[in-house]
Design a protein around this motif. Sequence first.
Motif, PDB file in Angstrom:
ATOM      1  N   ALA A  15      -3.812   3.915  -6.513  1.00 16.80           N
ATOM      2  CA  ALA A  15      -2.422   4.217  -6.865  1.00 16.80           C
ATOM      3  C   ALA A  15      -1.701   4.934  -5.727  1.00 16.80           C
ATOM      4  CB  ALA A  15      -2.379   5.059  -8.134  1.00 16.80           C
ATOM      5  N   LEU A  16      -2.381   5.867  -5.076  1.00 19.17           N
ATOM      6  CA  LEU A  16      -1.755   6.585  -3.966  1.00 19.17           C
ATOM      7  C   LEU A  16      -1.563   5.679  -2.753  1.00 19.17           C
ATOM      8  CD1 LEU A  16      -3.586  10.030  -4.215  1.00 19.17           C
ATOM      9  CD2 LEU A  16      -1.256   9.465  -4.926  1.00 19.17           C
ATOM     10  N   ILE A  17      -2.508   4.780  -2.517  1.00 17.82           N
ATOM     11  CA  ILE A  17      -2.349   3.825  -1.421  1.00 17.82           C
ATOM     12  C   ILE A  17      -1.135   2.942  -1.670  1.00 17.82           C
ATOM     13  CG2 ILE A  17      -3.378   1.780  -0.339  1.00 17.82           C
ATOM     14  CD1 ILE A  17      -6.117   3.110  -0.693  1.00 17.82           C
ATOM     15  N   GLU A  18      -0.949   2.519  -2.924  1.00 17.78           N
ATOM     16  CA  GLU A  18       0.212   1.701  -3.276  1.00 17.78           C
ATOM     17  C   GLU A  18       1.508   2.471  -3.046  1.00 17.78           C
ATOM     18  OE1 GLU A  18       2.119  -1.696  -4.237  1.00 17.78           O
ATOM     19  OE2 GLU A  18      -0.066  -1.471  -4.156  1.00 17.78           O
ATOM     20  N   GLN A  19       1.522   3.751  -3.356  1.00 17.85           N
ATOM     21  CA  GLN A  19       2.710   4.562  -3.105  1.00 17.85           C
ATOM     22  C   GLN A  19       2.985   4.688  -1.608  1.00 17.85           C
ATOM     23  OE1 GLN A  19       4.805   5.502  -5.259  1.00 17.85           O
ATOM     24  NE2 GLN A  19       3.708   5.384  -7.189  1.00 17.85           N
TER      25      GLN A  19
END
Length: 268
Positions: A15-19
């Motif tokens: 999720a953080l990589i996507e952000q």
Amino acid sequence: MRRWRACFGTAVRFALIEQGRNRLALLMVLLFVPLWTTLAFVVVARAPLRFHVRPVGRFVVMDGNVLTQIVGALQALALVVAFMMFVATARSTVFDRRLVQAGFPRSCLALAKYASLVLVAAAVAVYATAWMHLFWRPVQPVVFAAGMFIGALVYGGIGIVLAAVVRSELAGMFLAIMISSIDLLLQNPLINPQSDSALVRCLPAHGAVQTAVTAAGLRVMPWSCLLLGFAWALGMAVFGIAAFAVRTRARPPSRASMQGVEATATAP
């Protein structure tokens, strides 16, 4: 339990990589938030405005540019965080569905998205609070940042819900702009003299606005407003988790694919 924790850690990382890949949203955080708050403070007149503070049950008088800057900062955070969560949720739908099919619990993936939302909301709230310290200092800076955090948290949840309703990023951006504009503009006494009407109190960011304004000029702990803001955030989280469960459910094979399988099975 250990397997669930491992899944949760992996999902949070994804999720953080996507952000981090959403460069437009990051650029909006770095440039749009300080630009909007600076213009609100510099351009708007310093004429005193009356604002009804619910935690003390009376009107307080504050400079118009300060009030507009507070509401404008919340609107900027609401728009940016809603857009970030909408894009991240919409783009990862297919990947999330594959993770579910691979054995990842839906609860793990949904909570990971909200964990990333909490981290993003906290970061942008601290950033906005630090930037506004260049112009004036709130009486309760930690509570002020909490108000910014609540506003970002509520609209991040709204962004996740919007990802289940619309497919186009343009449509999601438009809805986020319209919802946040209606919400925050009606709570600005410079635009709406009846900013404490019964209808305005039902808007999503009312608790965040009241918390931030109270912390800006008073030494009163706005517990009721904090609880109202967290109630809105929790409500959006429930809707978002339900929408996520619907979007990641396993789809039954179509009739055409079943006919193809049967034809293959019966072929000599």
